[in-house]
Enzyme design. Structure first.
Site, PDB file in Angstrom:
ATOM      1  N   SER A 108       1.021  -1.394   0.194  1.00  0.00           N
ATOM      2  CA  SER A 108      -0.210  -0.219  -0.320  1.00  0.00           C
ATOM      3  C   SER A 108       1.242   1.542  -0.344  1.00  0.00           C
ATOM      4  CB  SER A 108      -1.222  -0.242   1.126  1.00  0.00           C
ATOM      5  OG  SER A 108      -1.408   1.029   1.614  1.00  0.00           O
ATOM      6  N   TYR A 123      -4.738   7.926  -7.059  1.00  0.00           N
ATOM      7  CA  TYR A 123      -3.896   7.028  -6.213  1.00  0.00           C
ATOM      8  C   TYR A 123      -3.703   6.943  -4.546  1.00  0.00           C
ATOM      9  CZ  TYR A 123       0.861   5.942  -4.753  1.00  0.00           C
ATOM     10  OH  TYR A 123       1.959   4.614  -4.155  1.00  0.00           O
ATOM     11  N   LYS A 127      -4.748   3.292  -2.736  1.00  0.00           N
ATOM     12  CA  LYS A 127      -4.276   2.309  -1.283  1.00  0.00           C
ATOM     13  C   LYS A 127      -4.776   2.444  -0.588  1.00  0.00           C
ATOM     14  CE  LYS A 127       0.052   1.617  -4.417  1.00  0.00           C
ATOM     15  NZ  LYS A 127       0.785   0.413  -4.259  1.00  0.00           N
TER      16      LYS A 127
END
Length: 249
Positions: A108, A123, A127
């Protein structure tokens, strides 16, 4: 013994160099294809006789402000950063359950899980989603003797910033912030403090543990970001305690 995947198998072989073919299995895999992923994990099992540890590390950064991002932009980022690891975990579970053992490491990030930065929403969201799924997966599969760790690195000296993708639309209202962010990426690229070899050694160590952690922050900057984030949560809890705790029927 390691099976490694890439979209370009020749590039992978060139990067690794000369390695004993009995210990290294390079595989060309399209992570968006169920068939490719299933075939790769089966070939790994057939070659080595077991699948012990799976590392989900594929991903890329998509930069763009919320106003600029299209649904296609976001879906493409999530396809690699989020849905592909799920696809891999689902495929690996067949072998993990047969063995009554297995370990998944999901890479992650502190992005999103500690802070979300302007211009990196897609993004960061990918994650956060991977971090959450990894934790739920860990709870679900522990009864089969399978474990999972969400690793949340800070900045490590890899090539991630060499391949940053951008939203096709660029609104002039964000030009100043975009230029500042691009300057930051250029300033840190190839100067990230984290040593990827030390991170790899940590991942190997985690794989030897009888009960590995559900999550771990990797890197001094990740540790400091997590500490500041936790302190901010405590401050918020104290500040809004009276309101939060008085909402029951």
């Amino acid at each position: 013994m390691v099976a490694a995947t890439s979209r370009d198998i020749d590039r992978l072989r060139d990067a690794i160099g000369e390695v004993d073919s009995g210990r290294f299995l390079p595989l060309a895999v399209d992570l968006l294809s169920d068939q490719d992923v299933n075939d790769a994990i089966k070939k790994t099992f057939d070659t080595f006789g077991s699948v012990d540890v799976v590392v989900n590390n594929a991903g890329y950064e998509l930069d763009g402000y919320i106003e600029e991002l299209t649904a296609k932009d976001i879906h493409s980022n999530l396809d690699i950063n989020f849905f592909a690891p799920i696809r891999v975990m689902q495929s690996a579970m067949k072998y993990f359950k047969e063995q009554s053992s297995g370990y998944v490491i999901n890479i992650s990030s502190i992005s999103g899980t500690c802070y979300s930065w302007a211009g990196t929403a897609a993004y960061c969201a990918s994650k956060v989603a991977l971090d959450s799924v990894s934790k739920a997966f860990s709870d679900e599969v522990r009864k089969f003797g399978v474990y999972a760790t969400s690793v949340k690195p800070g900045h490590f000296r890899t090539a991630i910033f060499n391949d940053v993708q951008y939203a096709a639309t660029k609104l002039v209202e964000y030009n100043k912030e975009r230029a500042e962010h691009d300057d930051y990426l250029r300033s840190i690229n190839n100067y990230q403090p984290g040593n990827p070899e030390k991170l790899a050694a940590l991942l190997i160590y985690l794989s030897t543990l009888e009960k590995p952690p559900v999550q771990i922050f990797a890197g001094k900057d990740a540790y400091e970001a997590a500490f500041q984030n936790a302190s901010g949560i405590l401050k918020n809890l104290h500040q809004w305690c009276e309101y939060s705790r008085n909402l029951d029927i």
